[in-house]
Design an enzyme around this catalytic site. Structure first.
Site, mmCIF file in Angstrom:
data_model
loop_
_atom_site.group_PDB
_atom_site.id
_atom_site.type_symbol
_atom_site.label_atom_id
_atom_site.label_comp_id
_atom_site.label_asym_id
_atom_site.label_seq_id
_atom_site.Cartn_x
_atom_site.Cartn_y
_atom_site.Cartn_z
ATOM 1 N N ASN A 113 42.402 41.969 32.178
ATOM 2 C CA ASN A 113 42.937 43.263 31.990
ATOM 3 C C ASN A 113 44.556 43.296 31.637
ATOM 4 O O ASN A 113 44.676 44.310 31.037
ATOM 5 C CB ASN A 113 42.856 43.931 33.521
ATOM 6 C CG ASN A 113 41.413 44.470 33.644
ATOM 7 O OD1 ASN A 113 40.750 44.876 32.855
ATOM 8 N ND2 ASN A 113 41.033 44.454 35.051
ATOM 9 N N GLU A 148 34.964 43.096 39.996
ATOM 10 C CA GLU A 148 34.650 41.853 38.944
ATOM 11 C C GLU A 148 33.579 40.894 39.588
ATOM 12 O O GLU A 148 33.285 39.938 39.291
ATOM 13 C CB GLU A 148 35.776 41.296 38.379
ATOM 14 C CG GLU A 148 36.156 40.131 39.314
ATOM 15 C CD GLU A 148 37.637 40.861 40.124
ATOM 16 O OE1 GLU A 148 37.812 41.914 39.971
ATOM 17 O OE2 GLU A 148 38.367 39.861 40.136
#
Lengths: 231, 274
Positions: A89, A124
């Site tokens: 990210n 995640e």
């Protein structure tokens, strides 16, 4: 509209999620049932990956524990976490992060049986519930999943590919044991933490507590002579 | 997922506070069996009575949550049970009852059926109960349920020692063996006390113990750093007096202390205190 029910928003949600419009004559029971089925489907899936969401995962887990307790076929729970996902990210942006999540979800679905449930349980974090999974196969299945992700390139731009890895923890629902989903998840989580602590991109399964007594063990226990020369 | 891995069943046999030799804390004995109907509760209750006769302060905790027999065997119909404690309706103190035989009991109550399934709440509650009673007794006996459920394994994990009740029947021996195997692999137990119940001839207890030890040596102990040792703690002869006492819902040690089975349980208690 059916009996003054406010359905506009429901229909809009389904359109937005790409569902077909409800089948049947508008306002009929069949039409309403079809609408409800679509809504149920929508509320049990993760919007990004299309996998089962946390809610339906927990339902499946409770069901599976009951089934194991009755039928006695061991089931395996795997919990997976993408290694260093924050870095993806931070380095490539959240849109790329989303692509990674989708790709991992798709890959997980592809390496399990149709009867297995793959869920996205958190940011995640993923989980796989595998009914009827003999304990001897657990390690191989989990390892196959880990290798699959490790080898998979994820396209995040026209010419840019990245690789991610997952850490995998797993625990079996022991046969004949009364337990709860929370404890099962916790036991698998303990193994996931272990996989992370040992350097990530690896599989850790809880050593299975074998309560089954084999024919050889019984033979020795009851002194049946024909079995005593087995070794 | 959020659950902290701090205290798994694999973490060790005693998740509660450590028990030094000097700590004034009860010795906790879990009584289990694998198979039901082998006399687990009979042994728990009469062992408690025998220990009480030796001047020990003894509490029997009905850890067979929801499937209890202890109340039946002791002919008690408690108004306040563990169920009330778990649900916060009563203080733990009020659920501890005097039992015939000079010991105390904590009964589960029928409402506990919903707790027969292990959850983190049940685990925390059990731990809380044991931590509360341990400093006030010399001996706490956990009468566990049949089978190898999470509740049973967790109760046993709280105990200093585990006593497996087995009869010479093949089914009982098989289930006792399975229990020993699971305890060895999940809790690292390397010592198991054996009580052979309903023996039909002298020396049968010793034979059952040796037979189990032989299989444990071959299938469990191979490759283990600390081999599992089975100690024959007692053998209780098949005795019609036991059935009579259970039917009359009286403690054998109270009604027929001179019967062969009662003498055997008294010898078991003496051995545990040895």
């Amino acid at each position: 509209m059916a009996g003054g029910l406010r359905l506009d928003q429901a229909l809009q949600l389904l359109r937005q999620a790409g569902h077909e419009p409800p089948a049947g004559a508008e306002g009929s029971d069949a039409w309403l049932q079809s609408l409800i089925d679509s809504l149920v489907d929508l509320s049990s899936r993760d919007a990004l990956t299309g996998l089962a969401n946390r809610r339906s995962f927990e339902l499946a887990l409770a069901r599976e524990i009951d089934r194991v307790a009755r039928a006695g076929e061991p089931a395996l729970l795997l919990v997976l976490d993408i290694d260093h996902f924050k870095r993806v990210n931070d380095t490539h942006g959240h849109a790329s992060g989303d692509l990674v999540l989708k790709a991992v979800g798709k890959a997980l679905l592809e390496c399990v049986r149709p009867m297995d449930m793959v869920a996205r349980t958190g940011g995640e974090e993923f989980a796989i519930v595998m009914p009827n999974c003999p304990s001897a196969f657990g390690e191989a299945v989990a390892e196959r999943v880990r290798r699959r992700i490790e080898a998979m390139p994820v396209s995040i731009g026209l010419s840019q590919q990245i690789h991610v890895s997952v850490s995998v923890g797993g625990a079996f629902a022991p046969q004949w044991v009364r337990s709860s989903p929370a404890l099962w998840i916790e036991r698998a989580d303990v193994q996931l933490y272990r996989a992370k602590a040992q350097g990530r991109n690896q599989v850790c399964l809880e050593p299975s507590a074998v309560s089954v007594v084999s024919a050889e063990e019984k033979a020795l226990l009851f002194g049946i002579s024909q079995f005593q020369d087995i070794e | 997922m959020s659950a902290a891995p701090a205290r798994s069943r694999q973490a060790g046999p005693r998740p509660s506070a450590s028990r030094g030799a000097t700590a004034a804390r009860a010795r906790i004995t879990a009584v289990t069996s694998g198979k039901g109907g082998v006399g687990k509760t009979f042994v728990s209750a009469n062992l408690a009575a025998a220990l009480a006769r030796q001047g020990r302060r003894v509490l029997v905790l009905d850890a067979d949550l929801g499937l209890a027999n202890l109340d039946v065997i002791l002919n008690l119909a408690p108004k306040i049970t563990l169920h009330d404690v778990f649900t916060g309706r009563s203080e733990l103190e009020d659920a501890i009852l005097p039992a015939p035989g000079g010991f105390s009991v904590l009964l589960a109550g029928s409402g506990m059926v919903e707790y027969s399934r292990m959850t983190p709440e049940v685990r925390d509650q059990l731990l809380k109960v044991i931590d509360h009673v341990a400093p006030r007794f010399d001996h706490v006996i956990l009468d566990t349920g049949a089978g190898i459920s999470d509740v049973v394994l967790y109760s046993v994990s709280l105990a200093d020692e585990v006593l497996v009740v087995v009869t010479p029947e093949p089914t009982s021996m098989t289930d006792a063996y399975a229990t020993i195997k699971v305890l060895a692999s999940t809790q690292g137990r390397d010592r198991v006390l054996l009580v052979v119940n309903q023996t039909r001839r002298h020396g049968e207890g010793r034979a059952v113990c040796q037979q189990l030890q032989q299989v444990v040596d071959r299938f469990v102990n191979s490759g283990r750093a600390a081999p599992v040792r089975l100690d024959l703690a007692g053998q209780v002869p098949l005795d019609i007096a036991v059935r009579d006492s259970v039917l009359r819902r009286q403690l054998l040690l109270e009604t027929l202390p001179g019967s062969p089975a009662a003498l055997a349980v008294a010898a078991l208690a003496a051995k545990l205190l040895d």
